[in-house]
Enzyme design. Structure first.
Site, PDB file in Angstrom:
ATOM      1  N   GLU A 193     -78.828 -68.575 106.847  1.00 34.88           N
ATOM      2  CA  GLU A 193     -77.465 -68.146 107.096  1.00 34.88           C
ATOM      3  C   GLU A 193     -76.533 -69.263 107.554  1.00 34.88           C
ATOM      4  O   GLU A 193     -75.350 -69.259 107.214  1.00 34.88           O
ATOM      5  CB  GLU A 193     -77.460 -67.031 108.160  1.00 34.88           C
TER       6      GLU A 193
ATOM      7  N   SER B  29     -98.483 -26.648 153.308  1.00 40.65           N
ATOM      8  CA  SER B  29     -99.297 -27.249 154.379  1.00 40.65           C
ATOM      9  C   SER B  29     -99.401 -28.763 154.293  1.00 40.65           C
ATOM     10  O   SER B  29    -100.160 -29.369 155.051  1.00 40.65           O
ATOM     11  CB  SER B  29    -100.710 -26.660 154.328  1.00 40.65           C
TER      12      SER B  29
END
Length: 709
Positions: free
Chosen positions: A72, A331
């Site tokens: 490119e 609990s």
């Protein structure tokens, strides 16, 4: 000349002010949430539905970068954003051939077109060139190249080389093969035309064009190119399941502008936990869900986070994150109330507590099974999760002191006023809070804020309990018998506790080993009850199954030097060496903090006066029930007959075991796996694995541990 340059510079500056660079991501970031090692957990598109995974130059395969620049823009690192020679060459080819043969755009110009699209005209090209010069002014070459790597189109809703690599090849862009890299180099030129999933033949031709260019530039040799051209276009797109979707959603909400959010999660462990919960979903009743949280104790890193049982099942309110939902903890706070009692010098592990009907002001607690056991040690009361002994201690240390302790460690529960009901779940907590608390038992009582993000700094720890009380509680909880299950491949010491909220709406189990803490919640997100369920029967098996998915522990929890083992006397609770023999009506082995042996508590919190005096309410209850007083059974040692610790029994050879003690007294109470048992025989078909059998006469118990196959 200087004047001309000055005018040009002034004009450029004016244009830069009038036409500033547009934002790189005008539609917001396409956020990717990843595991600690970078694997995608969940991806969020931007406002236009575009998916990208932002990377930098160093995150991409070097060969891909070499091929990209060669194909490119081989002069990328030398031009100022535009390449005049390339433009002249492209114009000449266009004039000679009457069509575009090669482009004159640099990579910088391509980035300019991506952030500010223009028409294919001379004015459009001039605008593109101006934007390219702006980019070169504001960004380094490496940054511009990174922008291209993230903005280039790759077909459909994909932008960026990393998103394309993950989608088409199922791998990171840093692991691309040469043929894959060549294909991704050319794909942005015409992404809709060259897509390998739609047009594999065209994609192969364009890929080979890149390979030929690399051959011409001597980057590849002819032999290599021959082999590479012969390779078919192979796609490995396997849609990855969304992992930790609810955590990802929360982190995205906290950081809406982040491109990549790297968490502390372990991808492999998260995958296994999610699979485990999906399997569980087939066994859960309608509209119910489950949540699992796993912590690495040494770092406080969250390594697995599953906030719903199945994210794709809307019938189970899958959008509700039950890890962060505030619910009644049942609990699960009991260990820390006892831990504070140890630190305050109110109890030791074998202190005599009174499990008898009691009223504390206007509060009248009851045990879950509605029964009472009379005299019981702190450790047994905790193992059996008895409510009345817990409130006896909680009333003594006061709920406000417990609230203050939690606040000092930056832990907040959700209630208006500190009161006794907090100890039995009359408050609000989420799984994050409970897991932080239980992790402290493996970390010398230190609470550290949990870490969700890989780059987050570890914050300083705060003290919840001393290392001594933490170890005593850890040791006590680790002695609770695990539920029947397949013997795991990795044996580890796990201290664990379950909890069931009032009305059977929430079922908890939290466990801690030296290296890991696991928290589990099961219930209905809409808070409707699941009658008949218990934390021990629903959440605990999932917690142990989760531990089975984790690596082997590498650390050990060592007993602190100041945890002193003492022989203490009942009923007084003091050291046997400081108790006259005539006043020592029964002996117990106790773990103490620094050797301190506080006297026995009355039900309402005062210490018993006198070494041989039993708590008044306990003695009265024994008398009302027609049971022998604790003093009357002094010296009578109960002993289980016929059953030996370590014995293995096989269901196909024996159906049941007789429960016989050395006395026929009806006052002997039997317990199986710490639960009161009323029958005189034990059917082996109802049990598998380790079974604990206890026979108790008053305060004295005999215990056998057997294995059923």
């Amino acid at each position: 000349m200087l004047a001309t340059l000055f005018v040009v510079a002034l004009l450029a500056a004016a244009l830069n002010v009038i036409y500033p660079l547009p934002p790189l991501y005008p539609d917001g970031p396409a956020t990717v949430v990843t595991s600690a090692n970078g694997q995608v957990l969940r991806a969020f598109a931007d406002r236009q539905g575009v998916h990208r995974y932002q990377v930098t130059v160093k995150d991409v395969d070097p060969f891909y970068l070499q091929a990209l620049l060669n194909y490119e823009d081989r002069w990328f690192y030398y031009h100022p954003g535009i390449n005049p020679l390339a433009i002249v060459r492209a114009a000449g080819q266009w004039l000679y051939h009457g069509r575009v043969i090669s482009g004159g755009s640099t990579l910088t110009m391509q980035v300019a077109r991506l952030i500010d699209p223009h028409q294919r005209s001379l004015s459009g090209k001039l605008k593109q060139a101006f934007r390219a010069l702006q980019l070169e002014w504001y960004y380094s070459k490496s940054e511009i190249l990174s922008h291209y790597l993230n903005l280039a189109p790759f077909g459909g809703s994909l932008q960026g080389v990393e998103a394309a690599s993950q989608h088409y090849f199922g791998k990171s862009a840093r692991a691309l093969s040469k043929t894959e890299a060549a294909l991704l180099v050319v794909l942005p030129q015409k992404p809709s035309r060259y897509r390998p999933d739609l047009y594999p033949e065209i994609a192969a031709l364009m890929r080979n064009k890149v390979l030929d260019r690399l051959l011409g530039s001597a980057i590849l040799d002819s032999r290599s190119v021959g082999f590479l051209r012969a390779e078919p276009v192979l796609l490995r797109h396997h849609p990855s399941p969304i992992l930790a979707p609810l955590l990802s959603r929360e982190l995205k909400r906290q950081s809406p502008d982040a491109h990549v959010i790297r968490t502390t999660l372990d991808h492999a462990i998260q995958t296994r936990i999610q699979r485990l919960l999906i399997q569980l979903s087939h066994q859960l009743p309608a509209k119910s869900s489950a949540a699992v949280l796993v912590i690495d104790n040494q770092t406080a890193n969250v390594i697995a986070y599953q906030g719903a049982v199945d994210f794709h099942d809307d019938s189970r309110f899958s959008h509700v994150d039950m890890i962060r939902a505030v619910r009644s903890p049942g609990s699960t706070l009991k260990p820390f109330i006892y831990g504070l009692g140890l630190d305050l010098g109110v109890i030791h592990s074998a202190s005599l507590l009174s499990d008898v009907p009691s009223v504390f002001g206007d509060y009248k607690p009851r045990n879950l099974n509605g029964r009472f056991q009379g005299a019981i040690t702190v450790s047994e009361a905790l193992k059996q999760s008895l409510n009345i002994p817990l409130i006896q201690v909680f009333n003594t240390i006061t709920p406000q002191a417990f609230d203050d302790l939690l606040a000092s460690a930056d832990v907040r529960l959700h209630h208006d006023d500190a009161n006794l009901s907090v100890g039995l779940g009359g408050t609000g907590a989420d799984l994050l809070t409970l897991v932080s608390l239980y992790r402290s038992l493996a970390m010398q009582g230190q609470v550290t804020p949990l870490r969700f993000l890989a780059q987050e700094q570890t914050r300083s720890a705060r003290t919840l309990l001393t290392s001594e009380s933490s170890w005593i509680i850890y040791h006590t909880l680790s002695e609770i018998t695990a539920p029947d299950r397949v013997v795991p491949s990795i044996r580890r010491k796990i201290a664990w506790k379950t909890g069931t909220s009032y009305g059977y709406r929430d079922f908890w189990s939290v466990g801690v080993s030296p290296d890991y803490t696991v928290g589990v919640w099961i219930g209905r997100p809409d808070a409707s009850p699941m009658v008949g369920y218990l934390g021990a029967t629903q959440a605990a098996p999932l917690m142990f199954d989760t531990f089975d998915q984790l690596p082997r522990d590498k650390h050990r929890i060592v007993r602190p030097q100041n945890v002193v083992k003492k022989t203490i006397c009942w009923p007084g609770g003091r050291d046997s060496q400081a108790t006259p023999a005539s006043q020592c009506l029964g002996q117990k082995s106790a773990y103490t903090v620094r050797g301190i042996t506080p006297p026995t508590l009355e039900s309402h919190g005062q210490f018993v006066v006198g070494q041989a005096v039993w708590p008044t309410q306990l003695a009265n209850w024994q008398q009302q029930k027609g049971l022998a007083s604790p003093a009357a059974i002094k010296g009578l040692a109960v002993n289980i007959q016929y059953i030996k610790t370590g014995q293995h029994y096989y269901q196909d050879q024996i159906e049941q075991l007789p429960l016989v003690a050395n006395t026929d007294s009806e006052q002997v109470a039997w317990f199986i796996n710490h639960q009161l048992y009323s029958s005189s025989v034990l059917p082996l078909a109802d049990y598998r694995g380790e079974v604990t059998i206890s026979a108790c006469l008053g305060a004295q118990c005999d215990v056998r541990h057997i294995t059923v196959h």
